[in-house]
Design a protein around this motif. Structure first.
Motif, PDB file in Angstrom:
ATOM      1  N   SER A  20      38.675-138.172  -4.114  1.00 17.54           N
ATOM      2  CA  SER A  20      38.401-137.956  -5.535  1.00 17.54           C
ATOM      3  C   SER A  20      37.336-138.934  -6.028  1.00 17.54           C
ATOM      4  O   SER A  20      36.500-138.606  -6.880  1.00 17.54           O
TER       5      SER A  20
ATOM      6  N   SER B 120      41.805-136.743  -9.847  1.00 13.12           N
ATOM      7  CA  SER B 120      42.906-136.830  -8.895  1.00 13.12           C
ATOM      8  C   SER B 120      43.404-135.438  -8.522  1.00 13.12           C
ATOM      9  O   SER B 120      43.557-134.580  -9.393  1.00 13.12           O
ATOM     10  N   GLN B 121      43.618-135.212  -7.251  1.00 13.05           N
ATOM     11  CA  GLN B 121      44.242-133.963  -6.852  1.00 13.05           C
ATOM     12  C   GLN B 121      45.668-133.922  -7.369  1.00 13.05           C
ATOM     13  O   GLN B 121      46.073-132.994  -8.050  1.00 13.05           O
ATOM     14  N   SER B 122      46.434-134.974  -7.038  1.00 12.03           N
ATOM     15  CA  SER B 122      47.879-134.963  -7.286  1.00 12.03           C
ATOM     16  C   SER B 122      48.255-135.304  -8.727  1.00 12.03           C
ATOM     17  O   SER B 122      49.292-134.871  -9.220  1.00 12.03           O
TER      18      SER B 122
ATOM     19  N   THR C 219      48.555-140.593  -8.254  1.00 16.53           N
ATOM     20  CA  THR C 219      48.070-141.760  -7.510  1.00 16.53           C
ATOM     21  C   THR C 219      48.291-143.036  -8.329  1.00 16.53           C
ATOM     22  O   THR C 219      47.803-143.161  -9.456  1.00 16.53           O
TER      23      THR C 219
ATOM     24  N   VAL D 284      47.117-133.184   4.211  1.00 16.92           N
ATOM     25  CA  VAL D 284      46.864-134.520   3.657  1.00 16.92           C
ATOM     26  C   VAL D 284      45.371-134.708   3.383  1.00 16.92           C
ATOM     27  O   VAL D 284      44.970-135.315   2.388  1.00 16.92           O
TER      28      VAL D 284
ATOM     29  N   SER E 129      42.080-133.916   1.913  1.00 21.37           N
ATOM     30  CA  SER E 129      41.715-133.127   0.740  1.00 21.37           C
ATOM     31  C   SER E 129      40.444-132.326   1.014  1.00 21.37           C
ATOM     32  O   SER E 129      39.434-132.865   1.443  1.00 21.37           O
TER      33      SER E 129
ATOM     34  N   LYS F 252      36.841-137.924   6.197  1.00 19.61           N
ATOM     35  CA  LYS F 252      37.572-136.811   6.823  1.00 19.61           C
ATOM     36  C   LYS F 252      37.708-137.042   8.322  1.00 19.61           C
ATOM     37  O   LYS F 252      38.771-136.841   8.900  1.00 19.61           O
TER      38      LYS F 252
ATOM     39  N   GLU G 238      40.177-139.859   9.055  1.00 19.69           N
ATOM     40  CA  GLU G 238      41.519-139.504   8.629  1.00 19.69           C
ATOM     41  C   GLU G 238      42.221-138.574   9.604  1.00 19.69           C
ATOM     42  O   GLU G 238      43.382-138.785   9.936  1.00 19.69           O
TER      43      GLU G 238
HETATM   44  O1  M6R Z   1      45.688-137.182  -5.400  1.00 15.25           O
HETATM   45  P1  M6R Z   1      44.448-138.005  -5.461  1.00 15.25           P
HETATM   46  O2  M6R Z   1      43.194-137.185  -5.554  1.00 15.25           O
HETATM   47  O3  M6R Z   1      44.479-139.035  -6.572  1.00 15.25           O
HETATM   48  O4  M6R Z   1      44.399-138.793  -4.094  1.00 15.25           O
HETATM   49  C1  M6R Z   1      43.405-139.741  -3.831  1.00 15.25           C
HETATM   50  C2  M6R Z   1      43.360-140.085  -2.358  1.00 15.25           C
HETATM   51  O5  M6R Z   1      44.574-140.610  -1.917  1.00 15.25           O
HETATM   52  C3  M6R Z   1      42.998-138.866  -1.498  1.00 15.25           C
HETATM   53  O6  M6R Z   1      41.822-138.255  -1.914  1.00 15.25           O
HETATM   54  C4  M6R Z   1      42.858-139.248  -0.020  1.00 15.25           C
HETATM   55  O7  M6R Z   1      41.739-140.064   0.143  1.00 15.25           O
HETATM   56  C5  M6R Z   1      42.786-137.985   0.844  1.00 15.25           C
HETATM   57  N1  M6R Z   1      43.825-137.994   1.833  1.00 15.25           N
HETATM   58  C6  M6R Z   1      41.461-137.841   1.545  1.00 15.25           C
HETATM   59  O8  M6R Z   1      41.398-136.667   2.295  1.00 15.25           O
END
Ligand code: M6R
Length: 373
Positions: free
Chosen positions: A60, A104-106, A109, A162, A164, A249, A252
Motif C-alpha cells: 500500500s 490499506s487493503q485490510s 494494519t 498474503v 497483495s 513480491k 515475499e
Molecule cells: O492491509 P494493508 O494494505 O494495510 O497491508 C499492508 C502490508 O502489510 C501489505 O501490503 C504487505 O506488504 C503485503 N503482504 C505485500 O504483498
C-alpha cells in the motif's frame, strides 16, 4: 473457492480486469470523475487543501509512492509519502491544510491505524487546524474506515493471498480518481486532461488482460530465476516504486533476496553487485527517461548482468539489444503504464515461486493482516 486456479494469488491476479471495472463503477460518468465518490463533503475538503501526506505500509506504501509522482507532476500539488511505522514515531511536522491519506487493503494494519489516530488526537487538541483525513481501503467497516473523515472503498473483492495483487491495482485506480477529483475542484486540471485520464482508466481492464496474455512467456523467463539467490529491479519515475513492488513480491513469495533501485543510482553503489549470477529486471516504458534507462542497462550488461526487460511497443529495447525482452504492454499512458507493468511483475514472482515450490498463498513468517506492531 479457487475457481480452477492453483492458488488464490493466481486467481486474484486474473481477477484484476474485473476489480478495476468494479472500482470505477459509479465513480465516473460521461468521461468525468464524480468527486463525491470520496464522500459528500469531498469537494469542500479538496478545495482547501494545499498538500497531501500519504501514510501506509508494504504494498500500500508503494501505491502511495506512485501517486506522489502523479500528484506533483500532473497537479503540481506537494505530496509526501511515508511508511506508517516511521511516521508515527518520528514526531513529524504536519502543515495546516494537509490532506492525510491512509491506504490499506485490510483497514486493520496497526501502524497505519496508530498514525491516523495520532493525527486525530492532534486535530482534537488544536481545533484551528484543517487536516482532513481520507482512507482508501478494501474492507468496509474496517478500523481505518471508521477512523477517517472521508473514505473510498476499492472494490477489489476479498483478497486471500498474503501477497497483495488486486488490492494494489485498485488502490492505484483510487489514487488516479483522487488526483482528478482534487485537480478539478482546485481547477488545476482541465476537462480535456480529465477526459484523457478517465479514458485511460476505462481502457485499463483491457490493457491488463493483454498483459495477462503474456503469462506463457513470463513463465518461461521464471525458469532462469529459480536457482538464483539475488535479483535487482530497476526503474525510473513511477517505475521506481513499481520496481520496489516487484522486488517485494519476489522476496515475499519466492524468498529470493531482491532489491529495487532507481536506475540512476546504479553507479552510486549497486553496480558493484553485478556479475553473471545477478539477474537484473528493468521496467522500460517508452517515456522521456527511456534513453537514460537504456544506457543504464548497457552498463549492467557490460558487467555480465543477466538482463530481463519489460518494455512497451515503442521502447525499442528488443531491437537495440540482445537482452531478454518481454513486450508487456502496448500502452504508455502516465497513469495506466505503472499499473499495467506491475501485472507482469506479479506473474514473474508467482511463476518463480511455483518453480521453487514455496507456499505461495501463505508465505513463511507472514500474516495477511499485520494487526500487531
Ligand atoms: O492491509 P494493508 O494494505 O494495510 O497491508 C499492508 C502490508 O502489510 C501489505 O501490503 C504487505 O506488504 C503485503 N503482504 C505485500 O504483498
Amino acid at each position: 473457492g479457487l475457481n480452477g486456479h492453483r492458488h488464490y494469488m493466481h486467481k486474484e491476479i486474473f481477477e484484476q480486469p474485473q476489480a478495476v471495472v468494479d472500482t470505477l463503477e459509479g465513480r465516473i460518468a460521461n468521461q468525468e470523475v464524480l468527486v463525491d465518490s470520496f464522500g459528500a463533503s469531498a469537494a469542500q475538503v479538496f478545495e482547501r487543501i494545499s498538500q497531501v501526506q500519504i501514510i501506509a505500509c508494504g504494498t500500500s506504501y508503494h501505491a502511495g509512492l506512485v501517486a506522489k509522482y502523479w500528484f506533483e507532476d500532473i497537479l503540481r500539488l506537494p505530496c509526501q509519502v511515508e511508511v506508517a511505522s516511521e511516521y508515527r514515531y518520528r514526531n513529524p511536522v504536519i502543515a495546516n491544510n494537509t490532506l492525510v491519506v491512509t491506504i490499506s487493503q485490510s483497514g486493520e494494519t496497526a501502524d497505519t491505524l496508530a498514525a491516523l489516530k495520532q493525527i486525530q488526537a492532534l486535530k482534537d487538541s488544536r481545533t484551528e487546524l484543517f487536516i482532513p483525513t481520507l482512507t482508501i481501503c478494501n474492507v468496509p467497516e474496517s478500523s481505518l474506515i471508521r477512523a477517517s473523515d472521508l473514505t473510498f472503498l476499492t472494490h477489489a473483492g476479498p483478497e486471500i493471498g498474503v501477497a497483495s495483487t488486486k488490492a494494489f491495482t485498485t488502490q492505484l485506480v483510487a489514487l488516479a480518481l483522487l488526483l482528478v477529483a482534487i485537480g478539478k475542484t482546485q481547477k488545476c486540471l482541465t476537462a480535456h486532461r480529465e477526459g484523457l485520464i478517465v479514458k485511460g482508466l476505462i481502457k485499463l481492464p483491457g490493457l491488463i488482460s493483454d498483459c495477462l496474455a503474456h503469462e506463457a512467456d513470463i513463465k518461461l523467463l521464471a525458469q532462469s530465476f529459480a536457482d538464483k539467490h539475488h535479483a535487482i529491479f530497476l526503474g525510473r519515475g513511477t517505475m521506481y516504486p513499481i520496481a520496489m513492488e516487484g522486488a517485494l513480491k519476489l522476496k515475499e513469495i519466492s524468498y529470493i533476496h531482491a532489491e529495487a533501485y532507481p536506475a540512476g543510482e546504479l553507479k552510486h553503489g549497486p553496480l558493484a553487485l553485478i556479475d553473471e549470477t545477478m539477474p537484473v529486471i528493468a521496467i522500460a516504458p517508452h517515456d522521456e527517461l527511456i534513453e537514460k534507462l537504456k544506457s543504464n542497462l548497457q552498463e549492467v550488461s557490460a558487467r555480465g548482468g543477466q538482463m530481463i526487460v519489460f518494455e512497451d511497443e515503442r521502447s525499442g529495447v528488443s531491437s537495440e539489444s540482445n537482452f531478454n525482452v518481454i513486450k508487456a504492454t502496448t500502452n504508455v499512458g502516465r497513469i495506466t503504464a505503472p499499473i499495467t507493468f506491475n501485472i507482469a511483475l506479479q506473474l514473474l514472482s508467482y511463476h518463480v515461486a511455483l518453480i521453487k515450490g514455496t507456499d505461495v498463498d501463505q508465505p513463511r513468517n507472514l500474516a495477511k493482516s499485520v494487526t500487531v506492531e
